[in-house]
Design a protein around this motif. Structure first.
Motif, short mmCIF file in Angstrom:
data_model
loop_
_atom_site.label_atom_id
_atom_site.label_comp_id
_atom_site.label_asym_id
_atom_site.label_seq_id
_atom_site.Cartn_x
_atom_site.Cartn_y
_atom_site.Cartn_z
N ILE A 1 1.04 -1.35 0.12
CA ILE A 1 -0.03 -0.08 -0.16
C ILE A 1 0.77 1.23 -0.10
O ILE A 1 0.76 2.06 -0.76
CB ILE A 1 -1.18 0.08 1.20
N ALA A 2 2.08 1.21 0.85
CA ALA A 2 2.91 2.30 0.75
C ALA A 2 3.39 2.64 -0.45
O ALA A 2 3.75 3.54 -0.90
CB ALA A 2 3.87 2.18 1.89
N ARG A 3 3.84 1.25 -0.95
CA ARG A 3 4.45 1.58 -2.44
C ARG A 3 3.59 2.19 -3.48
O ARG A 3 3.98 3.12 -4.32
CB ARG A 3 4.91 0.09 -3.10
N PHE A 4 2.22 1.75 -3.51
CA PHE A 4 1.43 2.27 -4.35
C PHE A 4 1.08 3.79 -4.16
O PHE A 4 0.99 4.63 -5.22
CB PHE A 4 -0.06 1.55 -4.35
N GLN A 5 1.16 3.96 -2.94
CA GLN A 5 0.87 5.51 -2.63
C GLN A 5 2.22 6.26 -3.09
O GLN A 5 1.95 7.70 -3.69
CB GLN A 5 0.76 5.56 -1.23
N LYS A 6 3.33 5.85 -3.02
CA LYS A 6 4.69 6.47 -3.32
C LYS A 6 4.54 6.75 -4.83
O LYS A 6 4.98 7.55 -5.53
CB LYS A 6 5.82 5.67 -3.05
N GLU A 7 3.95 5.67 -5.40
CA GLU A 7 3.85 5.75 -7.09
C GLU A 7 2.64 6.67 -7.58
O GLU A 7 2.53 6.94 -8.80
CB GLU A 7 3.37 4.33 -7.57
N GLY A 8 2.24 7.21 -6.71
CA GLY A 8 1.11 8.30 -7.19
C GLY A 8 -0.32 7.76 -7.39
O GLY A 8 -0.89 8.24 -8.19
N ARG A 9 -0.36 6.49 -7.01
CA ARG A 9 -1.84 5.51 -7.43
C ARG A 9 -2.71 6.59 -6.74
O ARG A 9 -2.95 7.02 -5.62
CB ARG A 9 -1.69 4.43 -6.92
N GLY A 10 -3.78 6.58 -7.68
CA GLY A 10 -5.23 7.49 -7.15
C GLY A 10 -4.86 8.99 -7.13
O GLY A 10 -5.77 9.44 -6.71
#
Length: 279
Positions: free
Chosen positions: A13-22
């Protein structure tokens, strides 16, 4: 191995957030989930949107149909699929309702809930956001589905956003098929042509000719004659008709079945020439 691939833990989840997902809007938006991130339970679709210019990740045929409707609409300004909801907020709402929050089966990590499609539209001169959950109709009698939808409904209600549920019963099948028939032909840029602008020139000629032919002729007869008259390879005129419909330089009633057997009387050239930009 497959289950692990699709599982979520806090690191993922933290990786997705770092990737700018959403995050982002328009062409810069990144969906929280892509078709590579979820196990296949049906047909998924990757489509380049007219409204945004980016690839959209649609996880079902119903999502795809709703996407086609929104992408066709002149009032829609942005389409964001697999839109993530703020996890602390959905956890709070679940606790208030006495409902279990969604968790990953393998890791027991609370999941980031998503809304299937969020769009910005212009209504009476102002921007309005709509949030839509997309579900098969036969899922709506399942208690757990209803619980998760209630969390989602309350989430958007707190934000003053119009939220609703869309099932296959709400999708106008004929319109969807017609939009799908023309959707890939909005842009001519990636097509092989003798010289730059060749197809655009031919398309302009087709626009001028379409209303001058006998109205009772089927589209295929007109297209065959135009291929010969304009010295184009067979099938080129029909492709250009689909392009002209996609760019709305030619209009027709999209609620009636559309293919090359349609009568020419159904088509009308837009007076301004080429319609919606095809860039």
């Amino acid at each position: 191995m497959a289950r692990k691939r699709y599982s979520f833990d806090e690191d993922k989840i933290a990786r997705f957030q770092k990737e700018g997902r959403g995050e982002g809007t328009g062409a810069s938006y990144k969906p929280w989930l892509t078709i590579q991130d979820v196990p296949s339970t049906g047909r998924s679709h990757r489509l380049r949107g007219w409204t945004t210019g980016r690839i959209h990740h649609l996880l079902s045929d119903i999502e795809c149909g709703l996407f086609y409707l929104f992408d066709w609409s002149e009032s829609v300004r942005d389409i964001r699929e697999q839109f993530p909801l703020d996890r602390p907020t959905t956890q709070r709402i679940a606790e208030q309702l006495g409902i279990k929050h969604s968790v990953d089966i393998a890791t027991k990590t609370p999941l980031v809930m998503t809304t299937d499609i969020v769009v910005d539209v212009v209504r009476e001169g102002r921007f309005v956001t709509l949030a839509r959950a997309v579900k098969p109709a036969d899922q709506l009698d399942k208690p757990r589905t209803i619980e998760k939808l209630e969390i989602e409904r309350r989430y958007w209600s707190e934000r003053g956003v119009d939220w609703g549920i869309v099932t296959e019963r709400d999708i106008p099948t004929t319109i969807i098929r017609n939009v799908a028939w023309v959707h890939n032909f909005r842009s001519l840029d990636d097509l092989s042509q003798p010289h730059p602008g060749y197809l655009a020139e031919k398309a302009a000629l087709v626009v001028r000719e379409v209303e001058g032919w006998p109205a009772d002729q089927p589209l295929r007869h007109f297209c065959g004659a135009m291929d010969t008259h304009l010295a184009m390879p067979p099938g080129t005129c029909l492709m250009l008709i689909r392009h002209l419909l996609a760019t709305k330089a030619i209009t027709c009633n999209m609620s009636e079945p559309l293919d090359d057997t349609a009568s020419l009387q159904r088509f009308r050239a837009v007076s301004s020439g080429l319609g919606r930009a095809a860039g």
